[in-house]
Design a protein around this motif. Structure first.
Motif, short mmCIF file in Angstrom:
data_model
loop_
_atom_site.label_atom_id
_atom_site.label_comp_id
_atom_site.label_asym_id
_atom_site.label_seq_id
_atom_site.Cartn_x
_atom_site.Cartn_y
_atom_site.Cartn_z
N ASP A 46 0.85 -1.20 0.00
CA ASP A 46 0.00 0.00 0.00
C ASP A 46 0.88 1.24 0.00
OD1 ASP A 46 -2.22 -1.61 0.18
OD2 ASP A 46 -2.60 -1.20 2.31
N GLU A 47 0.49 2.23 -0.79
CA GLU A 47 1.17 3.52 -0.75
C GLU A 47 0.36 4.41 0.18
OE1 GLU A 47 2.25 5.30 -4.48
OE2 GLU A 47 2.50 3.33 -5.38
N THR B 80 5.76 3.48 0.94
CA THR B 80 5.13 2.21 0.61
C THR B 80 5.27 1.28 1.80
OG1 THR B 80 5.73 2.52 -1.70
CG2 THR B 80 5.08 0.31 -1.03
N THR C 299 -2.79 4.54 -2.64
CA THR C 299 -3.20 3.42 -3.51
C THR C 299 -3.04 2.13 -2.73
OG1 THR C 299 -0.98 3.23 -4.45
CG2 THR C 299 -2.57 4.55 -5.68
N GLN C 300 -3.98 1.24 -2.92
CA GLN C 300 -3.90 -0.06 -2.27
C GLN C 300 -3.23 -1.05 -3.19
OE1 GLN C 300 -7.81 -1.29 -1.03
NE2 GLN C 300 -7.45 -0.51 1.03
N GLU D 108 -2.59 -4.76 -4.80
CA GLU D 108 -3.49 -5.82 -5.26
C GLU D 108 -3.59 -6.88 -4.17
OE1 GLU D 108 -4.87 -6.55 -8.48
OE2 GLU D 108 -4.46 -4.52 -9.16
#
Length: 113
Positions: free
Chosen positions: A53-54, A64, A95-96, A98
């Motif tokens: 995750d960011e 990160t 941002t997550q 995947e």
């Protein structure tokens, strides 16, 4: 005449109490309840942190997530530079990563048939 002046103010004693109750009710719905909701959302976001995750810290540092512990998060802020932060120091997820889709028991039973 004195009796007439005292008789008209019977409901006036209840009005200040109702105003105070109304004021506390408005404060609860306008201030306390939304703050509790934001806190629950922040805690849920911090519990859901995972490697990849960011995120942004409360200090404005982008990084990160490389590792997650019970109450700390390991962030990579530059290639090869890792720092450790407390979970509440994470302000938001940019941002997550995947995440693998977990197969439910019902899906697994359907595949077997």
């Amino acid at each position: 005449m004195l009796y007439a002046a005292q008789g008209g103010g019977g409901a006036g004693g209840l009005t200040p109490i109702l105003m105070i109750v109304l004021l506390f009710g408005v404060m609860y719905f306008m201030m306390i309840r939304p703050q509790q909701k934001r806190r629950r959302e922040a805690e849920a976001m911090q519990r859901a942190l995972a490697p990849g995750d960011e995120v942004v810290t409360i200090g404005g540092l982008y990084g990160t997530v490389t590792g997650v512990d019970d109450d700390t998060v390991l962030l990579e802020v530059a290639p090869g530079v890792q720092t450790r932060y407390a979970r509440p120091a994470i302000a938001r997820v940019v941002t997550q990563a995947e995440r693998p889709v977990e197969e439910t028991v019902e899906d697994a039973d359907a595949v077997k048939e």
